[in-house]
Design an enzyme around this catalytic site. Sequence first.
Site, mmCIF file in Angstrom:
data_model
loop_
_atom_site.group_PDB
_atom_site.id
_atom_site.type_symbol
_atom_site.label_atom_id
_atom_site.label_comp_id
_atom_site.label_asym_id
_atom_site.label_seq_id
_atom_site.Cartn_x
_atom_site.Cartn_y
_atom_site.Cartn_z
ATOM 1 N N PRO A 1 0.830 -1.210 0.000
ATOM 2 C CA PRO A 1 0.000 0.000 0.000
ATOM 3 C C PRO A 1 0.864 1.260 0.000
ATOM 4 O O PRO A 1 1.934 1.265 0.596
ATOM 5 C CB PRO A 1 -0.774 -0.090 1.312
ATOM 6 C CG PRO A 1 -0.648 -1.490 1.761
ATOM 7 C CD PRO A 1 0.598 -2.045 1.173
ATOM 8 N N GLU B 1 16.847 2.441 26.875
ATOM 9 C CA GLU B 1 17.223 2.953 25.553
ATOM 10 C C GLU B 1 18.738 2.982 25.379
ATOM 11 O O GLU B 1 19.255 2.620 24.327
ATOM 12 C CB GLU B 1 16.628 4.342 25.322
ATOM 13 C CG GLU B 1 15.100 4.373 25.247
ATOM 14 C CD GLU B 1 14.532 3.365 24.262
ATOM 15 O OE1 GLU B 1 15.195 3.042 23.261
ATOM 16 O OE2 GLU B 1 13.401 2.885 24.502
HETATM 17 P P1 ADP Z 1 -1.230 2.928 -3.742
HETATM 18 O O1 ADP Z 1 -2.308 3.047 -4.749
HETATM 19 O O2 ADP Z 1 -0.053 2.133 -4.218
HETATM 20 O O3 ADP Z 1 -1.691 2.463 -2.404
HETATM 21 P P2 ADP Z 1 -1.146 5.739 -4.105
HETATM 22 O O4 ADP Z 1 -0.876 5.803 -5.553
HETATM 23 O O5 ADP Z 1 -2.545 5.964 -3.698
HETATM 24 O O6 ADP Z 1 -0.630 4.373 -3.499
HETATM 25 O O7 ADP Z 1 -0.175 6.746 -3.370
HETATM 26 C C1 ADP Z 1 -0.614 7.561 -2.337
HETATM 27 C C2 ADP Z 1 0.132 8.849 -2.346
HETATM 28 O O8 ADP Z 1 1.478 8.648 -1.978
HETATM 29 C C3 ADP Z 1 0.198 9.499 -3.702
HETATM 30 O O9 ADP Z 1 -0.911 10.298 -3.931
HETATM 31 C C4 ADP Z 1 1.468 10.309 -3.623
HETATM 32 O O10 ADP Z 1 1.239 11.537 -3.002
HETATM 33 C C5 ADP Z 1 2.331 9.493 -2.712
HETATM 34 N N1 ADP Z 1 3.260 8.653 -3.459
HETATM 35 C C6 ADP Z 1 3.338 7.309 -3.404
HETATM 36 N N2 ADP Z 1 4.321 6.857 -4.190
HETATM 37 C C7 ADP Z 1 4.883 7.928 -4.775
HETATM 38 C C8 ADP Z 1 5.949 8.107 -5.708
HETATM 39 N N3 ADP Z 1 6.648 7.064 -6.200
HETATM 40 N N4 ADP Z 1 6.237 9.363 -6.095
HETATM 41 C C9 ADP Z 1 5.559 10.402 -5.596
HETATM 42 N N5 ADP Z 1 4.553 10.304 -4.736
HETATM 43 C C10 ADP Z 1 4.204 9.086 -4.308
HETATM 44 ZN ZN ZN Z 2 13.416 -1.471 23.721
#
Ligand code: ADP
Ligand code: ZN
Length: 613
Positions: free
Chosen positions: A214, A436
């Site tokens: 994700p 820690e």
């Molecule tokens: P997934 O669909 O893989 O769960 P998303 O495409 O919804 O992830 O990504 C969520 C957000 O995270 C995007 O809108 C963006 O802001 C950020 N993000 C994730 N991967 C990248 C990437 N490789 N470059 C820039 N932004 C990213």
């Molecule tokens: Zn610890």
Amino acid sequence: MHENNEPKRNRRMPFYVSYGIALLIILLLNTFLFPALTRARIRSVDYGTFLTMLEEGKLSEVQLEEDEIYFLDKDGQLYQTNAIPQDYAIVERLSAAGVVFARVYERQSILGYIFLNWILPFLPLILLATWLSRSINKRMMNGGGGMNAMMFGGQSGAKQYVVEEGASVRFADVAGQDEAKESLQEIVGFLHDPKKYEKIGAKMPKGALLVGPPGTGKTLLARAVAGEAGVPFFSIAGSEFVEMFVGMGASKVRDLFRQAGEKAPCIVFIDEIDTIGKRRDSGRGMGGNDEREQTLNQLLTEMDGFDATKGVVILAATNRPETLDPALLRPGRFDRRVPVELPDLQGREAILRLHASKVRLGPDCDFNVVARMTPGASGAELANIVNEAALGAVRMGRDEVLQQDLQEAVDTILAGAQKKNTILSEHEKRVVAFHEVGHALVAALQTHSAPVQKITIVPRTSGALGFTMQVDEGERTLMTKEEMLDKIATLTGGRAAEEEAFGSVTTGASNDIEQATKLARSMVARYGMSEEFDMVALETVQNAYLGGDSSLACSEHTASAVDEKVVKIVKSCHEKARKLLSDNRAKLDEISGYLYEKETITGEEFMALLQKD
Ligand code: ADP
Ligand code: ZN
Ligand code: MG
């Protein structure tokens, strides 16, 4: 992600205004004009007047009804009067006077009345409404995108997916993920010019499946493909198919593909396809699955029925590829698989830079440091870190983001926000400090550990009372057996320090215990790092992208032997940590006291104290 494909402003009158005006006109007509017209046309008179007019020879035509009489005078004025049934002679008198019997007035039936007064006037309204809703839908299809499409999406069950044309996202908005982009570039090329591929006889894969954990940018990549190719983008989440009434899912799929066919070349994107694409035999017997199964079947049918040369490419995303129905992965369906993995060091830095380009940065921001602090963070988390840092800067009353904001944001994302109101007793605080420093010392005194970056005993909302952050110099992809053992020892270092300093133990090590056990177990069962079991796989990973649960793949007898071995490894590491700390007892006391006072110390401070004299 900031979306800036604002819907074009609609210069036409908003539709509810036209509705209102039309309704007002009809009401006015009904209340005043129509009755007035009718009244003007017919003059009601009493029977006596009728007779008098007859005497005077003023009548020209007459129509006798059962209870009413309509008649015209010589000037063509229409009259009405109530008939008197007892007046049998009237017919004779009329004919004697030379009045013509004719149909002078068509009395309306009640249905006719309703039609004339209440349906006919509404017809233009209905036409208007149909035209309006059609034009709204068209607007939604033609690049309204965003809010517009969302708002009107619910109006007719068939159009719930968002359609964007010329989406604003480009490959440049996706940092890192070069392999994924490369593999999608071909699809972009195909959508640009399907003919080129057709000419040579090359068939484009009908679908590509984006798989990865994700937040790695799968959805973003799919939108970027549409943006790069400049084609419409039909996007729907798998869950949207299933939430509907029975049978709706399948019809929605049909509808989606019909519309996509009309708009080709275009992209159909099914996000979280695992919600409909789950293996069909799993969970059999539950009535609720029928619906999902129907939807999946329909999807398979549509994909097969599609003419690939037409230019419709189906993209789908999932973070649970192993649960997908094998039928979906058969050639001719999602036969291309595009891995979208967690970003590496370079990728993390690039993602941070990309998102930071939208905020005002101070001179001391070092994204390489931040990237090194965040191994295993997804793109979404990194985007979140930048945003948290910006919010933090505002909270501090600054107008630019400093490295310390980024640092705090990392801590917040990884360990939860600082918890200001946790009240620790003096003794508890001291225990946490020793715990820690125990981690940090064991790490620093071993050769295969990552350097300590920071130690803190400020409580976090996640429940952590403190943490020690270690940061590798570069990106680690392989870990040696020695490094794994040192890591386990470091994890046991917290508890070891408590034992060393207080002679008793607390519950504070539960997370360390969990991690150490996990590491030791995977050494034995997955990485072949024990003499006893050599290179035998004893575990299989269930879903690699969501935490990586594993299940045993060995006999019960072996399983208990594995357990024994795991205990042995952890125990020997724990003993090693204990020994290291007792050999450096003075340092442990000194640094713990210092941390107790300062609450947070940097890696440099720590090393300086350690190497002093
Ligand atoms: P997934 O669909 O893989 O769960 P998303 O495409 O919804 O992830 O990504 C969520 C957000 O995270 C995007 O809108 C963006 O802001 C950020 N993000 C994730 N991967 C990248 C990437 N490789 N470059 C820039 N932004 C990213
Ligand atoms: Zn610890
Ligand atoms: Mg997504």
